[in-house]
Write a protein that holds these residues in place. Sequence first.
Motif, PDB file in Angstrom:
ATOM      1  N   LYS A 146      -2.723   1.590  14.908  1.00 18.83           N
ATOM      2  CA  LYS A 146      -3.997   0.956  15.248  1.00 18.83           C
ATOM      3  C   LYS A 146      -4.856   0.747  13.999  1.00 18.83           C
ATOM      4  O   LYS A 146      -5.518  -0.287  13.850  1.00 18.83           O
ATOM      5  CB  LYS A 146      -4.753   1.805  16.268  1.00 18.83           C
ATOM      6  N   GLN A 147      -4.827   1.734  13.095  1.00 22.13           N
ATOM      7  CA  GLN A 147      -5.621   1.627  11.865  1.00 22.13           C
ATOM      8  C   GLN A 147      -5.100   0.532  10.944  1.00 22.13           C
ATOM      9  O   GLN A 147      -5.827   0.042  10.078  1.00 22.13           O
ATOM     10  CB  GLN A 147      -5.636   2.972  11.136  1.00 22.13           C
ATOM     11  N   SER A 148      -3.824   0.138  11.152  1.00 24.66           N
ATOM     12  CA  SER A 148      -3.262  -0.941  10.336  1.00 24.66           C
ATOM     13  C   SER A 148      -3.739  -2.311  10.808  1.00 24.66           C
ATOM     14  O   SER A 148      -3.355  -3.334  10.258  1.00 24.66           O
ATOM     15  CB  SER A 148      -1.725  -0.880  10.361  1.00 24.66           C
ATOM     16  N   GLY A 149      -4.580  -2.316  11.859  1.00 29.93           N
ATOM     17  CA  GLY A 149      -5.172  -3.557  12.338  1.00 29.93           C
ATOM     18  C   GLY A 149      -4.370  -4.295  13.378  1.00 29.93           C
ATOM     19  O   GLY A 149      -4.670  -5.449  13.695  1.00 29.93           O
ATOM     20  N   ARG A 150      -3.349  -3.654  13.938  1.00 33.03           N
ATOM     21  CA  ARG A 150      -2.511  -4.309  14.937  1.00 33.03           C
ATOM     22  C   ARG A 150      -2.801  -3.767  16.331  1.00 33.03           C
ATOM     23  O   ARG A 150      -3.269  -2.643  16.488  1.00 33.03           O
ATOM     24  CB  ARG A 150      -1.031  -4.124  14.586  1.00 33.03           C
ATOM     25  N   ASP A 151      -2.545  -4.586  17.338  1.00 34.16           N
ATOM     26  CA  ASP A 151      -2.784  -4.189  18.728  1.00 34.16           C
ATOM     27  C   ASP A 151      -1.506  -3.616  19.333  1.00 34.16           C
ATOM     28  O   ASP A 151      -0.463  -4.277  19.313  1.00 34.16           O
ATOM     29  CB  ASP A 151      -3.234  -5.390  19.564  1.00 34.16           C
ATOM     30  N   PRO A 152      -1.572  -2.395  19.884  1.00 31.65           N
ATOM     31  CA  PRO A 152      -0.379  -1.802  20.508  1.00 31.65           C
ATOM     32  C   PRO A 152       0.099  -2.633  21.694  1.00 31.65           C
ATOM     33  O   PRO A 152      -0.697  -3.225  22.425  1.00 31.65           O
ATOM     34  CB  PRO A 152      -0.881  -0.421  20.968  1.00 31.65           C
ATOM     35  N   SER A 153       1.398  -2.656  21.879  1.00 31.68           N
ATOM     36  CA  SER A 153       1.986  -3.342  23.034  1.00 31.68           C
ATOM     37  C   SER A 153       1.966  -2.406  24.234  1.00 31.68           C
ATOM     38  O   SER A 153       1.678  -1.210  24.122  1.00 31.68           O
ATOM     39  CB  SER A 153       3.431  -3.746  22.725  1.00 31.68           C
ATOM     40  N   VAL A 154       2.328  -2.940  25.398  1.00 32.45           N
ATOM     41  CA  VAL A 154       2.382  -2.103  26.597  1.00 32.45           C
ATOM     42  C   VAL A 154       3.431  -1.006  26.434  1.00 32.45           C
ATOM     43  O   VAL A 154       3.268   0.109  26.945  1.00 32.45           O
ATOM     44  CB  VAL A 154       2.673  -2.974  27.847  1.00 32.45           C
TER      45      VAL A 154
END
Length: 283
Positions: free
Chosen positions: A154-162
């Motif tokens: 998350k801190q890397s700026g990406r949105d987690p998938s389901v």
Amino acid sequence: MGLPERALQTFCWAQKQPQLFPDDRVLASTVEVLARDHELKMPFNLEKFTSLASRGVIEAMVRGFIRGGSLRLARKVLLVAKDGKRMLDSGVYAKLILELGKHPDKQMLVVALLDELGEREDFSLSQQDCTAIMKVCIRLRKFEIVESLFNWFKQSGRDPSVVMYTTLIHSRYSENKYREALAVVWEMEASNCLIDLPAYRVVIRLFVALNDLSRAVRYFSKLKEAGFSPTYDIYRDMIKIYMISGRLAKCKEVCKEAELAGFRLDRETTSWLQFERDKRLGF
């Protein structure tokens, strides 16, 4: 296609084509195919090889050994490369961790690889590799690493998938941190992820552990509204929570639905039902 001889013949042909060779991608592809099919002869001086070969070729060799099931050789190449200060892609480590994680007797090797990954300054993983490592860590009960990987992603700026959200919920559920797992459910819902069947399965199991009948029923209904067919363990969880709540009529209803779906109740579930019936009849 599993044709190492053809791969080698193609490589020999490419070597004679000025417009195609030298090209490390051709060499790397050939090395990977040969390693995967156990046709690659290991260099006598592996240290010298890793010092001279390009990073792409070394990584191709490791990937080939992993896909061919030669995990000991893959680990050996990684160790030699590390000793020679050759930094390989984090994804190669992830693939080896994933394969080693399938073998209970390889737990110490997995932990060592996880430690090596954690020490890297250029730590980088795709979402798929990150989630795969999280799943391995759950099996090893390394829940703190699961949390660290999720936070890093998350801190890397990406949105987690389901899938990643589901993995974290399952991790906290496995650690008996039900309230903390519930917080991830709300975060997943707020992210507008399209919830899939495995996610419904984990969330319903969480609500059963929390003895939250209303939410379990709501997600059971949402699952069917989304066009999914409940699996047997989902039916089993719903039978369990209805039984705990004293809703025997609903138990029978779900049992009938499961049987119409082609499932046969297991012995433990039928024993539960019989016990509850007897208890209510005063036996």
